[in-house]
Design a protein around this motif. Structure first.
Motif, PDB file in Angstrom:
ATOM      1  N   LEU A  36      -3.731 -12.552  -7.349  1.00  0.00           N
ATOM      2  CA  LEU A  36      -3.984 -11.575  -6.284  1.00  0.00           C
ATOM      3  C   LEU A  36      -2.672 -11.099  -5.669  1.00  0.00           C
ATOM      4  O   LEU A  36      -1.725 -11.871  -5.530  1.00  0.00           O
ATOM      5  CB  LEU A  36      -4.874 -12.204  -5.212  1.00  0.00           C
ATOM      6  N   THR A  37      -2.662  -9.839  -5.312  1.00  0.00           N
ATOM      7  CA  THR A  37      -1.471  -9.246  -4.721  1.00  0.00           C
ATOM      8  C   THR A  37      -1.683  -9.016  -3.234  1.00  0.00           C
ATOM      9  O   THR A  37      -2.760  -8.605  -2.813  1.00  0.00           O
ATOM     10  CB  THR A  37      -1.169  -7.891  -5.393  1.00  0.00           C
ATOM     11  N   GLY A  38      -0.640  -9.339  -2.465  1.00  0.00           N
ATOM     12  CA  GLY A  38      -0.709  -9.077  -1.035  1.00  0.00           C
ATOM     13  C   GLY A  38       0.582  -8.447  -0.561  1.00  0.00           C
ATOM     14  O   GLY A  38       1.387  -7.975  -1.371  1.00  0.00           O
ATOM     15  N   GLN A  42       4.109  -7.886   0.180  1.00  0.00           N
ATOM     16  CA  GLN A  42       5.352  -8.413  -0.393  1.00  0.00           C
ATOM     17  C   GLN A  42       5.162  -9.644  -1.261  1.00  0.00           C
ATOM     18  O   GLN A  42       6.024 -10.522  -1.328  1.00  0.00           O
ATOM     19  CB  GLN A  42       6.346  -8.716   0.717  1.00  0.00           C
ATOM     20  N   GLN A  43       4.017  -9.732  -1.874  1.00  0.00           N
ATOM     21  CA  GLN A  43       3.769 -10.840  -2.783  1.00  0.00           C
ATOM     22  C   GLN A  43       2.911 -10.293  -3.913  1.00  0.00           C
ATOM     23  O   GLN A  43       1.717 -10.054  -3.733  1.00  0.00           O
ATOM     24  CB  GLN A  43       3.032 -11.978  -2.058  1.00  0.00           C
ATOM     25  N   ILE A  44       3.550 -10.026  -5.055  1.00  0.00           N
ATOM     26  CA  ILE A  44       2.820  -9.406  -6.158  1.00  0.00           C
ATOM     27  C   ILE A  44       2.167 -10.490  -7.002  1.00  0.00           C
ATOM     28  O   ILE A  44       2.783 -11.509  -7.312  1.00  0.00           O
ATOM     29  CB  ILE A  44       3.771  -8.560  -7.042  1.00  0.00           C
ATOM     30  N   GLY A  45       0.927 -10.287  -7.357  1.00  0.00           N
ATOM     31  CA  GLY A  45       0.182 -11.276  -8.129  1.00  0.00           C
ATOM     32  C   GLY A  45       0.710 -11.406  -9.549  1.00  0.00           C
ATOM     33  O   GLY A  45       1.426 -10.546 -10.049  1.00  0.00           O
ATOM     34  N   GLU A 100      -3.458  -6.883   7.556  1.00  0.00           N
ATOM     35  CA  GLU A 100      -3.062  -8.080   8.306  1.00  0.00           C
ATOM     36  C   GLU A 100      -1.598  -7.986   8.732  1.00  0.00           C
ATOM     37  O   GLU A 100      -1.240  -8.344   9.844  1.00  0.00           O
ATOM     38  CB  GLU A 100      -3.294  -9.316   7.423  1.00  0.00           C
ATOM     39  N   TYR A 101      -0.764  -7.485   7.839  1.00  0.00           N
ATOM     40  CA  TYR A 101       0.669  -7.404   8.136  1.00  0.00           C
ATOM     41  C   TYR A 101       1.060  -6.061   8.765  1.00  0.00           C
ATOM     42  O   TYR A 101       2.236  -5.807   9.006  1.00  0.00           O
ATOM     43  CB  TYR A 101       1.492  -7.633   6.862  1.00  0.00           C
ATOM     44  N   SER A 137      -4.628  -7.620   3.042  1.00  0.00           N
ATOM     45  CA  SER A 137      -3.346  -8.252   3.312  1.00  0.00           C
ATOM     46  C   SER A 137      -2.415  -7.293   4.049  1.00  0.00           C
ATOM     47  O   SER A 137      -1.748  -7.670   5.016  1.00  0.00           O
ATOM     48  CB  SER A 137      -2.709  -8.710   1.997  1.00  0.00           C
ATOM     49  N   ASN A 195       2.528   1.483   3.964  1.00  0.00           N
ATOM     50  CA  ASN A 195       3.191   2.090   2.812  1.00  0.00           C
ATOM     51  C   ASN A 195       3.338   1.095   1.670  1.00  0.00           C
ATOM     52  O   ASN A 195       4.175   0.200   1.717  1.00  0.00           O
ATOM     53  CB  ASN A 195       4.572   2.595   3.253  1.00  0.00           C
ATOM     54  N   TYR A 196       2.503   1.215   0.653  1.00  0.00           N
ATOM     55  CA  TYR A 196       2.608   0.328  -0.507  1.00  0.00           C
ATOM     56  C   TYR A 196       1.932   0.963  -1.706  1.00  0.00           C
ATOM     57  O   TYR A 196       1.148   1.895  -1.568  1.00  0.00           O
ATOM     58  CB  TYR A 196       1.992  -1.042  -0.214  1.00  0.00           C
ATOM     59  N   ILE A 197       2.260   0.445  -2.868  1.00  0.00           N
ATOM     60  CA  ILE A 197       1.673   0.965  -4.103  1.00  0.00           C
ATOM     61  C   ILE A 197       0.395   0.205  -4.416  1.00  0.00           C
ATOM     62  O   ILE A 197       0.438  -1.017  -4.586  1.00  0.00           O
ATOM     63  CB  ILE A 197       2.662   0.772  -5.280  1.00  0.00           C
TER      64      ILE A 197
END
Lengths: 501, 348
Positions: free
Chosen positions: B187-189, B191-194, B127-128, B124, B132-134
């Motif tokens: 599922l997490t992507g 800016q969208q946490i599962g 794709e974007y 994800s 930088n993400y956890i």
């Protein structure tokens, strides 16, 4: 190059936060440094930046495994791959792998119990260390609220490593604790960088209520009205869960709960949901907050009273990182201090447990293995909690060379009694602060040996605060997540299908 | 939904009052004891082995009490229960979760899920175009796995998201009795946490354990589908690769194995674990049976090994007593160890 240029180059920031530059300059001029910086001021930058300018490895001792993982991740996210954490999360194989390639890592995080292993200490001793960093340095002090027997060995370890340039970091330590840190680490000629513990943009309020029914009603009322996001701290996991459920059930806000009893992957999800504003309020125990960078927390409410002033300050300090006005509200009802008192006792092994342990290990020559650890089965059989076990294990390890086995039982008990007294004093001091008629802020600052120089507005309930200035202005209530199908959801996250918010 | 109840009823029907209710508890929890493993085989309950690991004894007891009250089961005393008439009719009229395969998959269910969640999160963010993400999985093994997949799959970073999307939708599309929501919303992507398990259960209006059951059923369906149609799912196929086969060691033997790896002698392990040396020796025999690379030379020297094997062959027996009479300087433990390690070969 100026420090600011380096800051921009390595981190992309234009200016330092309070205290950072002083700490870095002090280290670069070769001075041992004790830094007391408020949480959220980017303590890791204080050793990361000089680490780049000095030749050699940086060894960072950190007591909290989860925090260590967070820091390593953060280093990696900022593009620093030469970083590793040596702790009990690693399997034996992974550990050996890391130790074989230890030379390739610039920044080495290590837990204190790993430093106990002579073999590992030997390997680290052969490295050229540019800096020895002690994070959460207040854990060294027996006067501190979070004393860890493991930490009291750090002075010895430091000298075994050839007394490298040392940075001791803490967020909250009283004068006595700071002196203890310096002495225990054997630092002569130390520069102290002590920024104020005050957070002028957080108003401090205490409300006294009759009982927990009133508290609950008050929380519902406050959360309804206050500008969000916010955190509500609880001492009990169950209470945190129940309040979160209640807030959701009453449709007051999107709330979740967070505590140490949850599995790690669930904790990450809750934390990230909060950071991404999918949750507006977290009902949490003290396990929540460390290593979390969320700038716009507007309120911190305490449903229970914390164990000591230091924890209280750390917890309210999670509000208002962006500098905007925020509020901390503690709800007290008579008898609330009993819970922390009970907890304080529960954190330490009881006399019976200590007697049992020494009776079980008497005459067992192999009770301590090579790493001087007691066998885990003893923990289960003696009914020790993790905290109790870590404490007693560290204590025995610390004592075993100086105290003969026959006297150890007694010494351990005396030590435990001393710790209990300290903990009770801490609770008592917090209670005194609650009862005091003077300015909340001033009293807190005095506790840390500071004077209140500037009056802030709004300050505290004693100085007068209008809570409604923290209420949300407009009803921009986030609408409930629309009912997307699983297929739309998957499309949104995987093929950027531009599903509207 | 009566999923848990159905499974408990099915198990009760299978054990035919020969075991206590807690044998079912242990089975569903996946207890690694020889008794539970044997029960799973004996009563053909392998699919349900270890499918409810999060269940506590308290929850189980409550479930049983509720089933008793609802006249689904009859208390036979001594912690034994049988399905009541109502329970039996429930069993006849409802389908058990058909894809669930605890025996084969309970050990990889967790790891496959960790892989899937991290792979989706990584895809994800590719794709974007965000780096930088956890990561929502902390397990380093899973991180290395994702890196390897990205490297060896030869899929460009831009295509990763779409490929994964196509395979996942294909994987779910023909599923009978499966609701992909139980998986997908967790599922997490970017800016969208599962959702957490609890949140997902709530969203789908399921009880926690029933949700867990559906989740496991769906994941096992995916695993089986990927396995059966490998070529259709080139990317998802990585999810189930590289797991070691189910080592059937008991929990206690596993602890011994770990200590052995750290260099402790059997005697030291016995003392440390407060067990008899003979128990540790039983474990060593288990290793000889189950772990190919386990060497027994340390415990039986080579000469003695051949002697024991020769004797066994010559006498045409695996009876310890007979061999012991011929090879007097070997202990029973040594004979068992050699037979366990080389017993099958010696007949070839």
């Amino acid at each position: 190059m100026e420090l600011e240029d380096l800051l921009l180059k390595h981190f992309g920031f234009h200016s330092f936060k309070t205290g950072q530059k002083e700490v870095i300059s002090s280290l670069l001029s070769g001075c041992h440094t004790l830094a007391m910086l408020p949480t959220g001021t980017g303590k890791s930058l204080c050793y990361q930046l000089p680490g780049y300018m000095l030749d050699g490895h940086v060894l960072i001792v950190s007591p909290l495994l989860s925090l260590m993982q967070d820091q390593v991740e953060q280093f990696k996210r900022f593009g620093e791959k030469r970083v590793v954490a040596l702790n009990s999360f690693l399997t034996l194989e992974e550990k050996n792998q890391v130790l074989r390639h230890i030379n390739e890592y610039k920044f080495i995080f290590i837990s204190p119990e790993m430093l106990r292993v002579p073999y590992i200490l030997g390997i680290l001793g052969k490295l050229k260390l540019s800096m020895f960093v002690v994070d959460e340095a207040h854990c060294i002090s027996q006067w501190g609220f979070d004393f860890r027997p493991d930490y009291s060995k750090l002075g010895e370890i430091r000298s075994a490593l050839g007394n490298p340039l040392t940075l001791a970091l803490t967020a909250t330590a009283t004068y006595q604790v700071r002196e203890d840190i310096i002495q225990s680490l054997g630092l002569s000629n130390v520069t102290k960088v002590e920024s104020s513990v005050d957070r002028p943009n957080i108003a401090i309020c205490i409300e006294e209520l009759a009982d927990y029914h009133e508290k609950e009603a008050r929380i519902l009322d406050l959360v309804q009205q206050l500008e969000k996001p916010g955190v509500i701290y609880f001492t009990s996991k169950k209470a945190a869960e129940q309040m979160a459920a209640l807030l959701v059930e009453k449709e007051i806000c999107q709330a979740g709960y967070y505590h140490g009893g949850m599995d790690p992957s669930t904790r990450v999800l809750i934390q990230e949901q909060f950071i991404h504003n999918q949750l507006e309020v977290i009902c949490a125990t003290s396990a929540f907050g460390m290593g979390i960078n969320k700038e716009n927390i507007r309120f911190v409410i305490h449903y229970h009273m914390p164990m000591q002033i230091e924890s209280y300050l750390q917890e309210i300090g999670r509000a208002g990182r962006d500098g905007n006005q925020s509020v901390a509200i503690l709800l007290y009802s008579p008898g609330d201090e009993l819970l922390p008192l009970q907890l304080a006792e529960g954190e330490l092994p009881s006399e019976q447990q200590i007697d049992w342990l020494f009776a079980s290990i008497a005459g067992e020559p192999r009770v301590l293995n090579e790493q001087l650890r007691l066998h885990k089965d003893l923990k289960e059989q003696g009914g020790f909690t993790d905290v109790q076990w870590r404490f007693i294990e560290g204590l025995i390890h610390q004592m075993h060379r100086t105290v003969p086995m026959q006297q150890m039982n007694k010494s351990v008990k005396e030590f435990v009694a001393g710790r209990l007294t300290t903990k009770k004093t801490n609770i008592f001091q917090l209670k005194q602060w609650l009862d005091s008629a003077s300015c909340r802020r001033e009293h807190l600052l005095n506790y840390f040996g500071e004077m209140l120089s500037d009056q802030v507005q709004p300050c505290c309930d004693r100085c007068g605060v209008q809570l409604n200035q923290f209420f949300k202005v407009s009803g921009h209530f986030k609408s409930k997540p629309s009912d997307v199908t699983w297929n739309q959801y998957l499309a949104k996250i995987l093929i950027n299908s531009g599903l509207s918010e | 939904m009566l999923h848990i109840e159905l499974i408990i009823l099915h198990c009760l029907q299978s054990i035919k009052n020969e075991r206590t209710i807690y044998s079912i508890f242990h089975l569903l929890k996946g207890k690694k004891s020889s008794q539970t493993i044997q029960d799973a085989h004996l009563f053909s309950l392998k699919p349900f082995f270890g499918i409810l690991e999060p269940m506590t004894r308290e929850l189980f007891d409550r479930k049983i009490a509720a089933m008793l009250q609802n006249n689904l089961i009859i208390d036979c005393g001594g912690q034994r229960f049988v399905p009541a008439l109502l329970g039996e009719s429930l069993l006849q009229n409802n389908r058990l979760p058909i894809f669930i395969n605890g025996w084969d998959y309970h050990q990889i269910t967790g790891p496959v899920w960790e892989r899937l969640t991290l792979l989706v999160q990584v895809a994800s963010h590719l794709e974007y175009g965000e780096t930088n993400y956890i990561p929502i999985q902390k397990n380093q093994a899973v991180h290395s796995w994702v890196k390897t997949v990205i490297k060896v799959s030869n899929i460009s970073k831009r295509e990763m998201g779409r490929k994964l999307y196509n395979e996942l939708t294909k994987c779910f599309c023909n599923a009978d009795g499966i609701n992909p929501s139980v998986i997908v919303f967790r599922l997490t992507g970017f800016q969208q946490i599962g959702l957490t398990a609890e949140q997902a259960a709530k969203k789908l209006d399921l009880e926690a354990l029933d949700y867990h059951l559906q989740f496991t059923n769906t994941l096992h369906y995916m695993i089986q589908n990927i396995k059966d149609n490998n070529e259709q799912f080139p990317l998802l196929a990585y999810l189930i690769q590289g797991f070691t086969e189910n080592e059937e060691l008991t929990l206690s033997a596993r602890k011994t194995w770990n200590l052995l790896l750290q260099g402790y002698s059997p005697e030291m392990i016995a003392s440390l674990r407060r067990l008899r040396v003979s128990t540790i020796e039983d474990h060593l025999v288990e290793f000889a049976l189950n772990i190919n690379h386990f060497q027994i030379d340390e415990y039986v020297d080579n000469g003695l090994q051949s002697k024991i094997l020769d004797t066994s062959r010559q006498q045409g027996t695996k009876q310890l007593k007979v061999i012991k009479d011929k090879v007097k300087n070997a202990s029973y433990f040594q004979i068992r160890l050699v037979l366990a390690k080389y017993g099958e070969q010696s007949w070839n």
